[in-house]
Design an enzyme around this catalytic site. Structure first.
Site, short mmCIF file in Angstrom:
data_model
loop_
_atom_site.label_atom_id
_atom_site.label_comp_id
_atom_site.label_asym_id
_atom_site.label_seq_id
_atom_site.Cartn_x
_atom_site.Cartn_y
_atom_site.Cartn_z
N LYS A 153 9.03 -2.88 15.96
CA LYS A 153 9.89 -1.89 16.43
C LYS A 153 10.02 -1.55 17.75
O LYS A 153 9.26 -0.98 18.21
CB LYS A 153 9.81 -0.73 15.32
CG LYS A 153 11.07 0.29 15.40
CD LYS A 153 11.00 1.41 14.63
CE LYS A 153 10.38 2.45 15.00
NZ LYS A 153 10.67 3.33 16.03
N ASP B 246 15.52 -0.06 17.22
CA ASP B 246 15.77 1.17 16.97
C ASP B 246 16.43 2.08 17.79
O ASP B 246 15.65 3.08 18.60
CB ASP B 246 14.54 1.74 16.45
CG ASP B 246 14.31 3.12 15.88
OD1 ASP B 246 15.42 3.60 15.33
OD2 ASP B 246 13.40 3.76 15.75
N LYS C 67 19.34 3.68 17.31
CA LYS C 67 20.22 4.54 16.76
C LYS C 67 21.40 5.09 17.26
O LYS C 67 21.72 5.99 17.46
CB LYS C 67 19.37 6.23 16.40
CG LYS C 67 18.12 5.89 15.84
CD LYS C 67 17.36 7.23 15.66
CE LYS C 67 16.14 7.15 15.16
NZ LYS C 67 15.05 6.34 16.07
N ASP D 258 28.21 6.98 18.38
CA ASP D 258 29.33 7.10 19.23
C ASP D 258 30.61 6.82 18.70
O ASP D 258 30.58 6.44 17.40
CB ASP D 258 29.19 6.25 20.64
CG ASP D 258 29.58 6.56 21.93
OD1 ASP D 258 30.52 6.99 21.74
OD2 ASP D 258 28.97 6.52 22.63
N THR E 255 13.99 13.36 10.39
CA THR E 255 13.04 14.24 9.65
C THR E 255 12.65 15.33 10.35
O THR E 255 11.86 16.29 10.01
CB THR E 255 11.80 13.39 9.07
OG1 THR E 255 11.69 12.54 10.26
CG2 THR E 255 12.35 12.28 7.99
N ARG F 149 1.18 4.55 15.32
CA ARG F 149 -0.26 4.85 16.09
C ARG F 149 -1.45 4.27 15.11
O ARG F 149 -2.49 3.77 15.81
CB ARG F 149 -0.42 6.26 16.37
CG ARG F 149 0.21 6.67 17.63
CD ARG F 149 0.67 8.10 17.83
NE ARG F 149 1.59 8.31 16.71
CZ ARG F 149 2.26 9.71 16.72
NH1 ARG F 149 1.89 10.75 17.62
NH2 ARG F 149 3.01 9.79 15.74
#
Ligand code: C5P
Length: 238
Positions: free
Chosen positions: A33, A60, A62, A65, A117, A208
């Site tokens: 990603k 990614d 997002k 618009d 989130t 991570r």
């Protein structure tokens, strides 16, 4: 070989760091990603290089618009050869439909973010959304499915209820995964890979725990083992 359901989040600020990691990974065991930070630093050439190296790339960014602008951005992303890309469901029905038209079914996977989130109840009140986050997430997921998109990003904790609501072919892509070692970093609501799969997640986004590992490939092998043990590949409908 089963198709990889682990998506490693390359949250780096430059291409060198990203390539140092991907040199240790195996495209048979993971997808990648690329988000706003790395894309802003390294651009399409890194995306194209990783695709040439054999990796499937989830871009990614997002997009959010007006419909025409989002459709244009999606078309360019698809032309780079990415495997998956995303838009914001809060952009609304016309924007989602325009994105789908620009990236027809069967080309790149097109998914949507419902609510970030990081947005709690108070943040939603601030912007005039007065329902419970779960209700908003469910409504946006259904809107996304009705507009013909391929799935949503959701927390693994939302995945179980969404799985009941949407069709089985609709992909649930879940971040916030930790390996059960109590290390949460800045994630508040985390779950384990095995629980995420049991909840109905199709793909797990993991940053991570892999990128900062001493031996990323061995973590990746363990993750793949867990995923396979939880749900036979024959039931996996990607
Ligand atoms: O390092 P970690 O596993 O926490 O990385 C999770 C990845 O998933 C990051 O790239 C983060 O931006 C992304 N993400 C998330 N929560 C969301 C949406 C995306 O953690 N709701």
């Amino acid at each position: 070989m089963n198709e990889p359901r682990i998506i490693v989040a390359l949250d780096f600020s430059n291409a060198t760091q990203a390539l140092n990691l991907t040199a240790q990974l195996d495209p048979q065991l993971c997808r990648l990603k690329i988000g706003k930070e790395l894309f802003t630093a390294a651009g399409p050439s890194l995306v194209e290089q990783l695709i040439r190296d054999g990796f499937d790339v989830f871009l990614d960014l997002k997009f959010h618009d007006i419909p025409n602008t989002v459709a244009g951005a999606c078309k360019v992303a698809a032309s780079m050869g990415v495997w998956m890309m995303n838009v914001h469901a809060l952009g609304g029905k016309k924007m989602l439909l325009a994105a789908r038209e620009a990236v027809p079914p069967g080309t790149a996977k097109l998914i949507a973010v419902t609510l970030l989130t990081s947005m709690g109840r108070d943040d939603l009140d601030d912007i005039g959304l007065h329902e419970e986050p779960e209700q908003i997430v469910q409504r946006l997921a259904l809107l996304t499915e009705n507009c013909g998109l391929d799935g949503v990003v959701c927390s693994a904790l939302e995945a179980a209820s969404l799985r009941q609501l949407v069709s089985s072919g609709f992909n649930l892509v879940t971040p916030g995964i930790r390996l059960g070692d109590n290390r949460h970093d800045d994630q508040k609501r985390v779950t384990t890979p095995s629980l995420a799969i049991k909840s109905g997640a199709d793909y797990l986004v993991i940053g991570r725990p892999v990128t900062q590992a001493h031996d990323p490939l061995s973590i990746l092998r363990q993750l793949n083992q867990t995923v396979q043990n939880e749900r036979p590949a024959s039931l996996f409908n990607a």
